[in-house]
Design a protein around this motif. Sequence first.
Motif, PDB file in Angstrom:
ATOM      1  N   LEU A  24       0.839  -1.194   0.000  1.00 37.25           N
ATOM      2  CA  LEU A  24       0.000   0.000   0.000  1.00 37.25           C
ATOM      3  C   LEU A  24       0.874   1.245   0.000  1.00 37.25           C
ATOM      4  O   LEU A  24       1.768   1.380   0.835  1.00 37.25           O
ATOM      5  CB  LEU A  24      -0.890   0.012   1.242  1.00 37.25           C
ATOM      6  CG  LEU A  24      -1.717  -1.246   1.490  1.00 37.25           C
ATOM      7  CD1 LEU A  24      -2.409  -1.166   2.835  1.00 37.25           C
ATOM      8  CD2 LEU A  24      -2.715  -1.438   0.378  1.00 37.25           C
ATOM      9  N   CYS A  26       0.601   5.341   0.207  1.00 38.49           N
ATOM     10  CA  CYS A  26      -0.334   6.401   0.566  1.00 38.49           C
ATOM     11  C   CYS A  26      -0.368   7.476  -0.511  1.00 38.49           C
ATOM     12  O   CYS A  26       0.653   8.058  -0.850  1.00 38.49           O
ATOM     13  CB  CYS A  26       0.057   7.016   1.903  1.00 38.49           C
ATOM     14  SG  CYS A  26      -1.072   8.324   2.415  1.00 38.49           S
ATOM     15  N   VAL A  62      -0.770  -1.085  -4.667  1.00 36.89           N
ATOM     16  CA  VAL A  62      -1.902  -0.186  -4.878  1.00 36.89           C
ATOM     17  C   VAL A  62      -1.708   1.124  -4.121  1.00 36.89           C
ATOM     18  O   VAL A  62      -1.047   1.172  -3.090  1.00 36.89           O
ATOM     19  CB  VAL A  62      -3.237  -0.828  -4.432  1.00 36.89           C
ATOM     20  CG1 VAL A  62      -3.570  -2.044  -5.265  1.00 36.89           C
ATOM     21  CG2 VAL A  62      -3.206  -1.200  -2.970  1.00 36.89           C
ATOM     22  N   GLU A  63      -2.278   2.174  -4.675  1.00 40.12           N
ATOM     23  CA  GLU A  63      -2.321   3.448  -3.976  1.00 40.12           C
ATOM     24  C   GLU A  63      -3.568   3.441  -3.098  1.00 40.12           C
ATOM     25  O   GLU A  63      -4.627   2.965  -3.508  1.00 40.12           O
ATOM     26  CB  GLU A  63      -2.390   4.597  -4.977  1.00 40.12           C
ATOM     27  CG  GLU A  63      -2.342   5.959  -4.341  1.00 40.12           C
ATOM     28  CD  GLU A  63      -2.297   7.073  -5.361  1.00 40.12           C
ATOM     29  OE1 GLU A  63      -2.879   8.136  -5.067  1.00 40.12           O
ATOM     30  OE2 GLU A  63      -1.694   6.895  -6.426  1.00 40.12           O
ATOM     31  N   CYS A  64      -3.422   3.969  -1.893  1.00 34.35           N
ATOM     32  CA  CYS A  64      -4.545   3.970  -0.965  1.00 34.35           C
ATOM     33  C   CYS A  64      -4.668   5.350  -0.324  1.00 34.35           C
ATOM     34  O   CYS A  64      -3.862   6.233  -0.564  1.00 34.35           O
ATOM     35  CB  CYS A  64      -4.345   2.902   0.108  1.00 34.35           C
ATOM     36  SG  CYS A  64      -2.946   3.209   1.182  1.00 34.35           S
ATOM     37  N   SER A  65      -5.671   5.512   0.501  1.00 33.88           N
ATOM     38  CA  SER A  65      -5.806   6.749   1.259  1.00 33.88           C
ATOM     39  C   SER A  65      -4.909   6.656   2.491  1.00 33.88           C
ATOM     40  O   SER A  65      -4.118   5.728   2.622  1.00 33.88           O
ATOM     41  CB  SER A  65      -7.268   6.976   1.624  1.00 33.88           C
ATOM     42  OG  SER A  65      -7.740   5.903   2.402  1.00 33.88           O
ATOM     43  N   LEU A  67      -2.695   6.096   5.590  1.00 34.11           N
ATOM     44  CA  LEU A  67      -2.351   4.923   6.401  1.00 34.11           C
ATOM     45  C   LEU A  67      -2.223   5.280   7.880  1.00 34.11           C
ATOM     46  O   LEU A  67      -2.036   4.406   8.711  1.00 34.11           O
ATOM     47  CB  LEU A  67      -1.031   4.310   5.911  1.00 34.11           C
ATOM     48  CG  LEU A  67      -1.071   3.674   4.527  1.00 34.11           C
ATOM     49  CD1 LEU A  67       0.335   3.352   4.052  1.00 34.11           C
ATOM     50  CD2 LEU A  67      -1.930   2.429   4.550  1.00 34.11           C
TER      51      LEU A  67
END
Length: 108
Positions: A24, A26, A62-65, A67
């Motif tokens: 992940l 951010c 993956v890019e995520c919101s 962390l």
Amino acid sequence: MTSSHDSAALAALLVKPKFGGAALVCGDCEQRSDGPSKLSSKQVRKVFKRELHRLPLRLRVVECSCLGICPKKAIAVAVLANGRPLAAEVHSEEQAELAAAGFARSLG
């Protein structure tokens, strides 16, 4: 209390993924005012994809919101695999390569 109907419905929803974990990156870190000035989450994702593809364990990058790590002048990354989370703060592409290599050693 769960009925047998609910259990059957849940079993029908669950599928076996074709990957063994997730890396992940951010996407919110670069948007913050105290985020990195010369590093993007897209760059970090590319480095992680390049460095982690050799693992016997297939990871999705993956890019995520957020962390919740929120490092100053850096991007937060985490790997969730083999039942344990690992995290790092990445300040440059070179550090992204080092972090990915460290994650690979820990998981390999």
